[in-house]
Design a protein around this motif. Structure first.
Motif, PDB file in Angstrom:
ATOM      1  N   MET A  21      12.453   8.299  -3.888  1.00 39.35           N
ATOM      2  CA  MET A  21      11.638   7.186  -2.960  1.00 39.35           C
ATOM      3  C   MET A  21      12.471   6.074  -2.681  1.00 39.35           C
ATOM      4  O   MET A  21      13.849   5.801  -2.664  1.00 39.35           O
ATOM      5  CB  MET A  21      10.969   7.254  -4.426  1.00 39.35           C
ATOM      6  N   HIS A  22      11.320   5.523  -1.440  1.00 37.80           N
ATOM      7  CA  HIS A  22      12.380   4.980  -0.615  1.00 37.80           C
ATOM      8  C   HIS A  22      13.018   5.255   0.419  1.00 37.80           C
ATOM      9  O   HIS A  22      13.049   6.228   0.388  1.00 37.80           O
ATOM     10  CB  HIS A  22      12.874   3.127  -1.237  1.00 37.80           C
TER      11      HIS A  22
ATOM     12  N   GLU B 135       0.224  -0.914   0.127  1.00 38.86           N
ATOM     13  CA  GLU B 135       0.289  -0.069   0.226  1.00 38.86           C
ATOM     14  C   GLU B 135       0.923   1.013   0.286  1.00 38.86           C
ATOM     15  O   GLU B 135       0.411   1.906  -0.397  1.00 38.86           O
ATOM     16  CB  GLU B 135      -1.059  -0.048   1.428  1.00 38.86           C
ATOM     17  N   ILE B 136       1.846   0.934   0.510  1.00 36.69           N
ATOM     18  CA  ILE B 136       3.478   2.599   0.979  1.00 36.69           C
ATOM     19  C   ILE B 136       3.238   2.050   0.019  1.00 36.69           C
ATOM     20  O   ILE B 136       3.789   3.281  -0.709  1.00 36.69           O
ATOM     21  CB  ILE B 136       3.488   2.301   2.339  1.00 36.69           C
ATOM     22  N   TRP B 137       3.610   1.556  -0.431  1.00 35.20           N
ATOM     23  CA  TRP B 137       4.870   1.156  -1.850  1.00 35.20           C
ATOM     24  C   TRP B 137       4.297   1.777  -3.155  1.00 35.20           C
ATOM     25  O   TRP B 137       4.271   2.826  -3.392  1.00 35.20           O
ATOM     26  CB  TRP B 137       5.185   0.158  -2.307  1.00 35.20           C
ATOM     27  N   GLU B 138       3.210   1.905  -2.833  1.00 26.60           N
ATOM     28  CA  GLU B 138       1.964   2.182  -4.724  1.00 26.60           C
ATOM     29  C   GLU B 138       2.165   4.069  -3.511  1.00 26.60           C
ATOM     30  O   GLU B 138       1.729   4.750  -5.107  1.00 26.60           O
ATOM     31  CB  GLU B 138       0.738   1.947  -4.236  1.00 26.60           C
ATOM     32  N   TYR B 139       1.977   4.333  -2.611  1.00 28.56           N
ATOM     33  CA  TYR B 139       1.638   5.407  -2.558  1.00 28.56           C
ATOM     34  C   TYR B 139       2.510   6.688  -2.497  1.00 28.56           C
ATOM     35  O   TYR B 139       2.751   8.123  -3.427  1.00 28.56           O
ATOM     36  CB  TYR B 139       1.160   5.901  -0.953  1.00 28.56           C
ATOM     37  N   GLN B 140       4.130   5.664  -2.725  1.00 29.91           N
ATOM     38  CA  GLN B 140       5.414   6.444  -2.656  1.00 29.91           C
ATOM     39  C   GLN B 140       5.410   6.764  -4.354  1.00 29.91           C
ATOM     40  O   GLN B 140       5.563   7.919  -4.974  1.00 29.91           O
ATOM     41  CB  GLN B 140       6.218   6.069  -1.974  1.00 29.91           C
ATOM     42  N   GLU B 141       4.979   5.802  -4.949  1.00 30.87           N
ATOM     43  CA  GLU B 141       5.106   5.580  -6.706  1.00 30.87           C
ATOM     44  C   GLU B 141       4.028   7.345  -7.141  1.00 30.87           C
ATOM     45  O   GLU B 141       4.381   7.775  -8.277  1.00 30.87           O
ATOM     46  CB  GLU B 141       4.398   4.798  -7.184  1.00 30.87           C
TER      47      GLU B 141
ATOM     48  N   TYR C  19       8.531  -9.162  -1.150  1.00 27.55           N
ATOM     49  CA  TYR C  19       8.109  -8.075  -2.476  1.00 27.55           C
ATOM     50  C   TYR C  19       9.999  -7.964  -2.945  1.00 27.55           C
ATOM     51  O   TYR C  19      10.883  -7.768  -2.650  1.00 27.55           O
ATOM     52  CB  TYR C  19       7.982  -6.677  -2.588  1.00 27.55           C
ATOM     53  N   LYS C  20       9.906  -7.905  -4.364  1.00 27.83           N
ATOM     54  CA  LYS C  20      10.665  -7.425  -5.623  1.00 27.83           C
ATOM     55  C   LYS C  20      10.475  -6.316  -5.874  1.00 27.83           C
ATOM     56  O   LYS C  20       9.619  -5.842  -6.456  1.00 27.83           O
ATOM     57  CB  LYS C  20      11.288  -8.633  -6.949  1.00 27.83           C
ATOM     58  N   ILE C  21      11.423  -4.767  -5.055  1.00 29.06           N
ATOM     59  CA  ILE C  21      11.502  -4.068  -5.520  1.00 29.06           C
ATOM     60  C   ILE C  21      12.230  -2.915  -6.762  1.00 29.06           C
ATOM     61  O   ILE C  21      13.007  -3.464  -6.578  1.00 29.06           O
ATOM     62  CB  ILE C  21      11.291  -3.568  -3.742  1.00 29.06           C
ATOM     63  N   ASN C  22      11.763  -1.454  -6.779  1.00 30.92           N
ATOM     64  CA  ASN C  22      12.351  -0.935  -7.731  1.00 30.92           C
ATOM     65  C   ASN C  22      13.789  -0.093  -6.557  1.00 30.92           C
ATOM     66  O   ASN C  22      13.741   0.586  -7.718  1.00 30.92           O
ATOM     67  CB  ASN C  22      11.950  -0.461  -9.011  1.00 30.92           C
TER      68      ASN C  22
END
Length: 236
Positions: free
Chosen positions: A171-172, A17-23, A84-87
């Motif tokens: 981000m991150h 949820e927060i990954w998508e919010y960051q994006e 999760y694999k993330i960017n």
């Protein structure tokens, strides 16, 4: 240049949820920068800082090695953890209760155009926070993050960092172990670095629990001072 940073405290929230919010925030800044260049305008870009605590989760950066996750999907479920694999950059890390995760989503062109300086200031924010607790921390050559006794056989990491940047937008961010259950790190090779330990603030202080809100205030103070910025409430 806009040196105001909109600060949001999110509490405990799901990682995806927060990954998508960051994006969403990240893309909003990128879109404004692209529009400014296309239209010859100079509308200010926003900056954000999110504080959050995640339920148990392991994340693997884009250059990470899957073999550094030492448990399978079934074992993840038994530990109430997700993966999760993330960017972001970096390898594998763990997020969970008792950890302060900070996500700065900044247009660095509002501050300086230097990603290495950015990472060093994130590290310095945590180093100065630890200093207030009487803990001398520093950096480990060639390894991002904040370490204790980095040049000794007792080296241990207390704060992991991994970022993504595009057109000078970040981000991150960082994950600072405050009251973290360090047993969850046994299921990974943290940051892909073998033979080095992980620690937390409460372990180093020899106490059961450190007041998290107190730590957050210290982080915010040092972050805003180092970036010469003001943390402000979010705007619509």
């Amino acid at each position: 240049m806009n040196r105001n940073i909109e600060f949001v405290e999110l509490g405990q929230r799901d990682y995806k949820e927060i990954w998508e919010y960051q994006e969403k925030l990240f893309q909003g800044i990128l879109d404004q920068k692209i529009a400014n260049r296309r239209e010859g305008t100079s509308k200010a870009t926003k900056n954000h800082l999110l504080f959050v605590e995640h339920p148990h989760v392991y994340t693997l950066g884009k250059s990470g090695d899957m073999s550094h996750l030492l448990i399978n999907e079934e074992q993840l479920g038994l530990k109430n953890a997700t993966f999760y694999k993330i960017n972001r950059g970096g390898d594998i890390t763990y997020h969970g209760p008792g950890q302060i995760v900070g996500y700065p989503i900044l247009d660095l062109e509002n501050f300086f155009s230097d990603i290495h300086k950015y990472l060093r200031l994130l590290e310095e924010t945590i180093i100065l926070t630890l200093e207030e607790y009487g803990i001398i921390a520093g950096r480990s050559k060639g390894e991002t993050g904040v370490w204790l006794d980095s040049d000794t056989p007792f080296a241990r990491k207390i704060c992991a960092m991994g970022v993504r940047a595009s057109r000078w937008v970040t981000m991150h961010g960082f994950a600072f172990n405050v009251n973290t259950d360090l047993g969850y790190f046994d299921n990974i090779i943290p940051c892909g670095i073998k033979g080095k330990a992980v620690t937390s603030l409460n372990v180093e202080l020899g106490v059961k629990e450190v007041p998290v809100e107190e730590v957050k205030q210290k982080i915010k103070k040092h972050f805003s001072a180092l970036f010469e910025a003001e943390l402000v409430p979010p705007t619509p």
